[in-house]
Design a protein around this motif. Structure first.
Motif, PDB file in Angstrom:
ATOM      1  N   PHE A 123      69.339  95.708   6.141  1.00  0.00           N
ATOM      2  CA  PHE A 123      69.949  96.698   7.034  1.00  0.00           C
ATOM      3  C   PHE A 123      69.771  98.096   6.434  1.00  0.00           C
ATOM      4  O   PHE A 123      69.362  99.037   7.120  1.00  0.00           O
ATOM      5  CB  PHE A 123      71.439  96.401   7.247  1.00  0.00           C
TER       6      PHE A 123
ATOM      7  N   SER B 162      67.564 101.127   7.984  1.00  0.00           N
ATOM      8  CA  SER B 162      68.158 102.405   8.364  1.00  0.00           C
ATOM      9  C   SER B 162      67.535 103.585   7.634  1.00  0.00           C
ATOM     10  O   SER B 162      67.569 104.689   8.138  1.00  0.00           O
ATOM     11  CB  SER B 162      69.666 102.442   8.196  1.00  0.00           C
TER      12      SER B 162
ATOM     13  N   VAL C 118      68.167  95.142  15.534  1.00  0.00           N
ATOM     14  CA  VAL C 118      68.525  93.864  14.915  1.00  0.00           C
ATOM     15  C   VAL C 118      68.805  92.874  16.035  1.00  0.00           C
ATOM     16  O   VAL C 118      69.641  93.128  16.907  1.00  0.00           O
ATOM     17  CB  VAL C 118      69.760  94.008  13.998  1.00  0.00           C
TER      18      VAL C 118
ATOM     19  N   TYR D 222      65.112  91.800  11.912  1.00  0.00           N
ATOM     20  CA  TYR D 222      64.982  93.256  12.010  1.00  0.00           C
ATOM     21  C   TYR D 222      63.621  93.503  12.633  1.00  0.00           C
ATOM     22  O   TYR D 222      62.588  93.270  12.008  1.00  0.00           O
ATOM     23  CB  TYR D 222      65.081  93.884  10.621  1.00  0.00           C
TER      24      TYR D 222
ATOM     25  N   VAL E 123      76.300  92.068   8.865  1.00  0.00           N
ATOM     26  CA  VAL E 123      75.451  93.004   9.609  1.00  0.00           C
ATOM     27  C   VAL E 123      76.303  93.815  10.591  1.00  0.00           C
ATOM     28  O   VAL E 123      76.105  95.029  10.742  1.00  0.00           O
ATOM     29  CB  VAL E 123      74.307  92.258  10.331  1.00  0.00           C
TER      30      VAL E 123
ATOM     31  N   CYS F 178      78.006  96.451   8.617  1.00  0.00           N
ATOM     32  CA  CYS F 178      77.060  97.521   8.286  1.00  0.00           C
ATOM     33  C   CYS F 178      76.906  98.468   9.477  1.00  0.00           C
ATOM     34  O   CYS F 178      76.907  99.692   9.304  1.00  0.00           O
ATOM     35  CB  CYS F 178      75.698  96.938   7.920  1.00  0.00           C
ATOM     36  N   MET F 179      76.803  97.912  10.667  1.00  0.00           N
ATOM     37  CA  MET F 179      76.620  98.727  11.868  1.00  0.00           C
ATOM     38  C   MET F 179      77.844  99.601  12.133  1.00  0.00           C
ATOM     39  O   MET F 179      77.710 100.743  12.579  1.00  0.00           O
ATOM     40  CB  MET F 179      76.326  97.819  13.070  1.00  0.00           C
TER      41      MET F 179
ATOM     42  N   CYS G  13      78.872  97.759   3.114  1.00  0.00           N
ATOM     43  CA  CYS G  13      77.583  97.131   3.439  1.00  0.00           C
ATOM     44  C   CYS G  13      76.761  96.988   2.162  1.00  0.00           C
ATOM     45  O   CYS G  13      75.665  97.499   2.056  1.00  0.00           O
ATOM     46  CB  CYS G  13      76.843  97.985   4.474  1.00  0.00           C
TER      47      CYS G  13
END
Length: 160
Positions: free
Chosen positions: A32, A36, A44, A114, A145, A148-149, A154
């Motif tokens: 991730f 990014s 994703v 991804y 995940v 993280c978003m 994360c």
């Protein structure tokens, strides 16, 4: 002198035959972070990647990747509110190799992936050390995940 030279050559040549590919264990949070920070755009996806084995053209030489091939994805895409249902879509899988070691992607794979978004379509890049695809992800992988978003903690495994 010849014995010494032979011994030196032998000690250099033998280990080369035992060389193996060594991959760092990929982690959904590390991927991730890499996605990014990349110049490329990624989305994703989590769900089923369908194709038949005859879709994949066999390489002509060992260590040669097959030609890119199309798969049909159905499942969920990552949004700010977590994974949500999305329309099925076609994705191109591009397998790469490092010497004799090549990435692998099995038909009917349930995966977290991804996927690179390009003007030419969506691409899933699968290398011998997979960074962009996680087959049969755990519930903890999915939750990580989504965290993280959201901008929550994360950290890749082992760095917490």
């Amino acid at each position: 002198m010849k014995k010494i030279l032979f011994g030196v050559l032998l000690s250099v040549a033998l280990p080369l035959q035992a060389v193996a590919l060594s991959c760092v264990q990929a982690d959904v949070a590390g991927s991730f972070d890499a996605a990014s920070q990349a110049e490329a755009r990624y989305t994703v996806l989590w769900g089923n990647f369908s194709f038949t084995q005859d879709t994949v053209a066999a390489p002509t030489r060992e260590g040669e990747a097959p030609d890119p091939f199309a798969v049909r994805f159905s499942g969920k895409g990552l949004s700010a509110s977590g994974f949500v249902d999305i329309k099925p879509r076609d994705i191109t899988v591009a397998i790469s190799c490092a010497g004799p070691w090549c990435g692998a992607f099995a038909p009917e794979t349930n995966a977290l992936a991804y996927v690179e978004r390009t003007a030419d379509g969506d691409f899933l890049r699968v290398g011998p050390c997979p960074q962009w695809v996680f087959e049969n992800p755990s519930r903890a992988d999915i939750a990580k995940v989504e965290a993280c978003m959201r901008g929550d903690a994360c950290e890749p495994s082992g760095q917490q």
